[in-house]
Structures are given as C-alpha cells and as structure tokens.
Design a protein around this motif. Structure first.
Motif, PDB file in Angstrom:
ATOM      1  N   GLY A  98       0.880  -1.170   0.077  1.00 56.48           N
ATOM      2  CA  GLY A  98       0.061   0.061   0.064  1.00 56.48           C
ATOM      3  C   GLY A  98       1.015   1.136  -0.021  1.00 56.48           C
ATOM      4  N   PHE A  99       1.823   1.254   0.865  1.00 53.56           N
ATOM      5  CA  PHE A  99       2.764   2.398   0.844  1.00 53.56           C
ATOM      6  C   PHE A  99       3.714   2.411  -0.126  1.00 53.56           C
ATOM      7  CE2 PHE A  99       2.323   1.824   5.582  1.00 53.56           C
ATOM      8  CZ  PHE A  99       1.481   3.222   5.768  1.00 53.56           C
ATOM      9  N   PHE A 100       4.149   0.988  -0.779  1.00 53.40           N
ATOM     10  CA  PHE A 100       5.208   1.122  -2.022  1.00 53.40           C
ATOM     11  C   PHE A 100       4.424   1.656  -3.176  1.00 53.40           C
ATOM     12  CE2 PHE A 100       6.596  -1.427  -5.300  1.00 53.40           C
ATOM     13  CZ  PHE A 100       7.604  -0.905  -5.632  1.00 53.40           C
ATOM     14  N   PHE A 101       3.448   1.376  -3.488  1.00 47.11           N
ATOM     15  CA  PHE A 101       2.722   1.746  -4.797  1.00 47.11           C
ATOM     16  C   PHE A 101       2.270   3.144  -4.513  1.00 47.11           C
ATOM     17  CE2 PHE A 101       2.811  -2.944  -5.920  1.00 47.11           C
ATOM     18  CZ  PHE A 101       3.084  -2.613  -7.121  1.00 47.11           C
ATOM     19  N   LEU A 106       4.253   8.947  -6.624  1.00 41.45           N
ATOM     20  CA  LEU A 106       5.039  10.182  -6.514  1.00 41.45           C
ATOM     21  C   LEU A 106       6.339  10.337  -6.461  1.00 41.45           C
ATOM     22  CD1 LEU A 106       3.090  10.834  -3.027  1.00 41.45           C
ATOM     23  CD2 LEU A 106       2.488  11.916  -5.040  1.00 41.45           C
ATOM     24  N   ALA A 107       7.119   9.484  -6.656  1.00 37.67           N
ATOM     25  CA  ALA A 107       8.569   9.292  -6.856  1.00 37.67           C
ATOM     26  C   ALA A 107       9.192   8.082  -7.771  1.00 37.67           C
ATOM     27  CB  ALA A 107       9.238   9.175  -5.421  1.00 37.67           C
ATOM     28  N   PRO A 108      10.194   8.424  -8.187  1.00 40.74           N
ATOM     29  CA  PRO A 108      10.741   7.684  -9.278  1.00 40.74           C
ATOM     30  C   PRO A 108      10.966   6.051  -8.660  1.00 40.74           C
ATOM     31  CG  PRO A 108      11.891   9.351  -9.085  1.00 40.74           C
ATOM     32  CD  PRO A 108      11.117   9.512  -8.037  1.00 40.74           C
ATOM     33  N   VAL A 156      17.359  14.484   1.463  1.00 41.70           N
ATOM     34  CA  VAL A 156      17.637  15.737   1.279  1.00 41.70           C
ATOM     35  C   VAL A 156      17.843  15.851  -0.010  1.00 41.70           C
ATOM     36  CG1 VAL A 156      19.317  17.632   1.722  1.00 41.70           C
ATOM     37  CG2 VAL A 156      18.674  16.216   3.522  1.00 41.70           C
ATOM     38  N   GLY A 157      18.487  15.119  -0.527  1.00 34.71           N
ATOM     39  CA  GLY A 157      18.880  15.141  -2.146  1.00 34.71           C
ATOM     40  C   GLY A 157      17.480  15.051  -2.991  1.00 34.71           C
ATOM     41  N   ALA A 158      16.385  14.224  -2.462  1.00 29.85           N
ATOM     42  CA  ALA A 158      15.186  14.056  -3.187  1.00 29.85           C
ATOM     43  C   ALA A 158      14.468  15.168  -3.103  1.00 29.85           C
ATOM     44  CB  ALA A 158      14.438  13.068  -2.503  1.00 29.85           C
ATOM     45  N   GLY A 159      14.675  16.074  -1.896  1.00 34.43           N
ATOM     46  CA  GLY A 159      13.688  17.357  -1.877  1.00 34.43           C
ATOM     47  C   GLY A 159      13.957  18.306  -2.723  1.00 34.43           C
ATOM     48  N   GLY A 160      15.332  18.285  -3.282  1.00 37.91           N
ATOM     49  CA  GLY A 160      15.713  19.408  -4.171  1.00 37.91           C
ATOM     50  C   GLY A 160      16.070  18.713  -5.562  1.00 37.91           C
ATOM     51  N   ALA A 176       8.083  13.157  -0.739  1.00 30.45           N
ATOM     52  CA  ALA A 176       7.007  12.564  -0.143  1.00 30.45           C
ATOM     53  C   ALA A 176       6.996  10.942  -0.523  1.00 30.45           C
ATOM     54  CB  ALA A 176       5.436  13.232  -0.430  1.00 30.45           C
ATOM     55  N   GLY A 177       7.069  10.791  -1.765  1.00 31.95           N
ATOM     56  CA  GLY A 177       7.147   9.488  -2.007  1.00 31.95           C
ATOM     57  C   GLY A 177       8.294   8.797  -1.615  1.00 31.95           C
ATOM     58  N   ASP A 178       9.469   9.227  -1.439  1.00 35.50           N
ATOM     59  CA  ASP A 178      10.633   8.485  -0.570  1.00 35.50           C
ATOM     60  C   ASP A 178       9.947   8.326   0.828  1.00 35.50           C
ATOM     61  OD1 ASP A 178      11.896   8.639  -3.090  1.00 35.50           O
ATOM     62  OD2 ASP A 178      13.425  10.036  -2.379  1.00 35.50           O
ATOM     63  N   ALA A 179       9.359   9.164   1.333  1.00 36.71           N
ATOM     64  CA  ALA A 179       9.031   9.125   2.879  1.00 36.71           C
ATOM     65  C   ALA A 179       8.211   7.723   2.798  1.00 36.71           C
ATOM     66  CB  ALA A 179       8.099  10.301   3.264  1.00 36.71           C
ATOM     67  N   LEU A 180       7.417   7.579   1.787  1.00 35.78           N
ATOM     68  CA  LEU A 180       6.367   6.274   1.727  1.00 35.78           C
ATOM     69  C   LEU A 180       7.173   5.140   1.637  1.00 35.78           C
ATOM     70  CD1 LEU A 180       3.394   7.834  -0.446  1.00 35.78           C
ATOM     71  CD2 LEU A 180       3.275   7.120   2.010  1.00 35.78           C
ATOM     72  N   TYR A 181       8.108   5.469   0.855  1.00 32.66           N
ATOM     73  CA  TYR A 181       9.213   4.052   0.627  1.00 32.66           C
ATOM     74  C   TYR A 181       9.674   3.727   1.857  1.00 32.66           C
ATOM     75  CZ  TYR A 181       9.169   4.705  -4.645  1.00 32.66           C
ATOM     76  OH  TYR A 181       8.820   4.817  -5.809  1.00 32.66           O
ATOM     77  N   LEU A 182      10.315   4.708   2.742  1.00 34.20           N
ATOM     78  CA  LEU A 182      10.725   4.319   3.911  1.00 34.20           C
ATOM     79  C   LEU A 182       9.565   3.626   5.149  1.00 34.20           C
ATOM     80  CD1 LEU A 182      12.730   7.487   4.811  1.00 34.20           C
ATOM     81  CD2 LEU A 182      13.426   5.222   4.199  1.00 34.20           C
TER      82      LEU A 182
END
Length: 353
Positions: A98-101, A106-108, A156-160, A176-182
C-alpha cells in the motif's frame, strides 16, 4: 553446451539467486510503468492478485511432486499456521505494498529500489541491537549510523531534485514518495521480525503464498473505489505484459528460485546477493524509464550500501562439501560471532517484492 552442463548450471544455487535478483530488481521499474497507467491501488491489486494465483499454482505443483516422491511430505498446513502466515501478510503484503505503490505514484522507482532493499536490513539490525537480541559491535554501530546518515542525505537530495522524467513530479512530491518508501521498509522489517514465529510450522513458500493471498484480498478491497476510473479497453499491451512479469516472474518464479538457492547457500550468503537489486533497479529505471538521481542522492545511496553491508554482517563463501555450497565464516570468527537472528530470517527479505 551439453545437457549435463545445462543441468549443472540450472542447479547452481548462485545462478538461481542471480536470476532471482534480476527479476526482483526489474520489478520496481515494471511496477512504476503500471502505476503510470492505472491508480496505484489498482496496480498493487493487479500485481499481487496475479501473484497470489501464480503462487497457488506453484505450491500445488510443488506439493504434487512431493506427494509423488513421498507421501510423508504431503502433510497439510494447519489452520493455525496458515492463519498466522495470513496475518503476517497484512504487514508484509498489504501495508508494505500500500505504501510502496503509493510512493511509486509520487517518486521514481529508482528511489524505491535503493531505499527499501538497503534500509530494510539496516532497520532490522537496529531493532535487534536495541532489543538486545544481537551483540553490539563497533562495526555494526558504524554501519547503522552510516546507513541512517545515507538515508538522510538521500532524502535531502530528493527534496531538491525538482522535476524528473518519469519520476512523478517536483521535489516535494518526490520527497513524499521517498517517505512512503521508508514506511514500506518499516512494514517489511516488522514482517521480517515476525518470520521466526510464522515459519515455525509452515514451509517458507507456503507461508509466502498464504501471506500474499491475504494481502491481495485487502489490496483488492482498497482498490474498489478506483476500479471504475480505469479505461480497461484502452490500456496498452505493455501494461498487461508488465503485470504478467510481476505476477509470474517477480513473484512465483523468483520465490521458487530464491528458496532453492537459500536452501543450498544459507541466508547469510543470500543476503549479499540482495545487493544486486539496487544495481539492477538503477539500470532498469535509467534505461527504460529515463529516471535519474542527483549527485547528492548518489552520495547518500553509496553510504546506505556500505552501512547496510557493515550492519548486516553478511559474508559469503564458496566452500562446501559435496554438491552443497554454503556461506561460511572464517574459523576465528565462527566461534566468536554466531549467526545472527536477522541472518536466520533473511530468507523472507524482499521475497514479496
């Protein structure tokens, strides 16, 4: 190549594990291509609904062969063991995916294929150290710290990062997508830590099948409101090709190969093979989807990989007796550092991915 050589190659456990990592590494980009065409809830259901069917067929075929070889191997799974595995699927399949998809929308896929496989062993080791289940050593503490630092730098790199081709939007969305990956990684760690109890009375492949079926049902319920939004007749053929790949290749075939490989080399050696997943995912994401990451994210990813290797304490060896290859510690270390609990349950790591 003779028939005997082909058979030996197929039976080589490291060949099986390499194929498995290739299938799993390609699954991130493949999932992203499906999410680009349908809502992320529907994409998750398609993958694991199909995966559940493929695993059920695989278990049925495997059990039939075992019954043919020996009637004692055909004992049915107890209701309690099956229910325990299904409950674990709520974490390891439903919550994780659910979080991953959602993150994929949102993210690559590039980010997910780096953060999830690498952070999972780091977080697992962290829990084991904090709870006193494993011995604290300087090397493992350094690995844990390096892994967390690498994750922070990557975020941090993802945010910029700004807009990225095929990435799903600007820097804020990517963060946000990377936070969901975490969050996906956290769910997978909880699933991994539950593995010893789940696998106590059930085979790993059967347990994974029960977990996948339970998770697929819940994902289907979650996807119901979005099903009507899909123009099913207009979906390009590559969407269905990717769904078949994810369900059959990255789920059924990969699990069979993985459990055969891990039974030969052990979880400690298999854990090192998992570092192929981020490399293969990076190749697939850049070549097929045109994704990229910033130099700062590259630094964070490198720190994550080194930290995971130090924290996980995995070693690999090619010594063995007879036809059985197995991971092995040098004699000077095998007495002082017994196999960790996280290494013993690593056979469940990313097998639902």
């Amino acid at each position: 190549m003779s028939a005997d050589q082909r058979i030996r190659t197929i039976r080589n456990p490291y060949a099986l594990l390499t194929v498995t990592m290739m299938l799993w590494g390609g699954a991130f980009a493949s999932s992203k291509s499906v999410v680009d065409q349908v809502p992320h809830t529907v994409a998750a259901t398609l993958r694991f609904g199909g995966g559940a069917i493929a695993l059920l067929v695989t278990v049925g075929v495997t059990r039939g062969r075992r019954l043919g070889a020996s009637s004692s191997l055909g004992a049915s799974v107890t209701v309690r063991a099956g229910a325990r595995a299904a409950a674990a699927g709520v974490l390891g399949v439903f919550a994780y995916n659910g979080f991953f998809f959602w993150g994929l929308s949102l993210a690559p896929s590039l980010d997910g294929g780096i953060l999830i496989p690498v952070m999972s062993p780091v977080l697992t080791t962290a829990f084991q150290l904090v709870s006193g289940r494993e011995v604290v050593s300087r090397r493992r503490l350094v690995g844990f710290g390096l892994g967390l630092s690498g994750a922070a730098v990557y975020l941090v790199g993802a945010g910029g990062a700004g807009g990225v081709g095929g990435a799903g939007g600007a820097g804020a969305d990517r963060l946000a997508g990377d936070a969901l990956y975490l969050l996906s990684a956290v769910c997978w760690v909880a699933f991994t830590l539950a593995a010893p109890k789940v696998l106590a009375d059930i085979e790993p492949l059967t347990a994974m099948t029960c977990a996948t079926c339970a998770g697929a049902v819940l994902l289907g319920v979650l996807a119901l409101p979005d099903v009507g939004q899909v123009q099913w007749g207009a979906l390009p053929s590559q969407v269905w090709l990717n769904v078949v790949y994810l369900a059959v290749g990255a789920t059924a075939i990969a699990n069979v190969f993985y459990y055969r490989g891990i039974s030969a080399v052990g979880p400690a050696s298999a854990s090192l093979m998992m570092f192929l997943v981020p490399a293969i995912n990076t190749l697939c994401g850049t070549v097929f989807l045109g994704e990229s990451f910033t130099p700062l994210q590259g630094v964070g990813a490198a720190a994550l990989l080194v930290g995971a290797a130090l924290a996980g304490r995995a070693r690999i060896g090619f010594w063995g007796r007879g036809s059985r290859l197995r991971g092995r510690l040098p004699e000077s270390e095998s007495e002082s550092e017994p196999e960790s609990e996280s290494e013993r349950v690593v056979e469940t790591m990313i097998s639902a991915k």
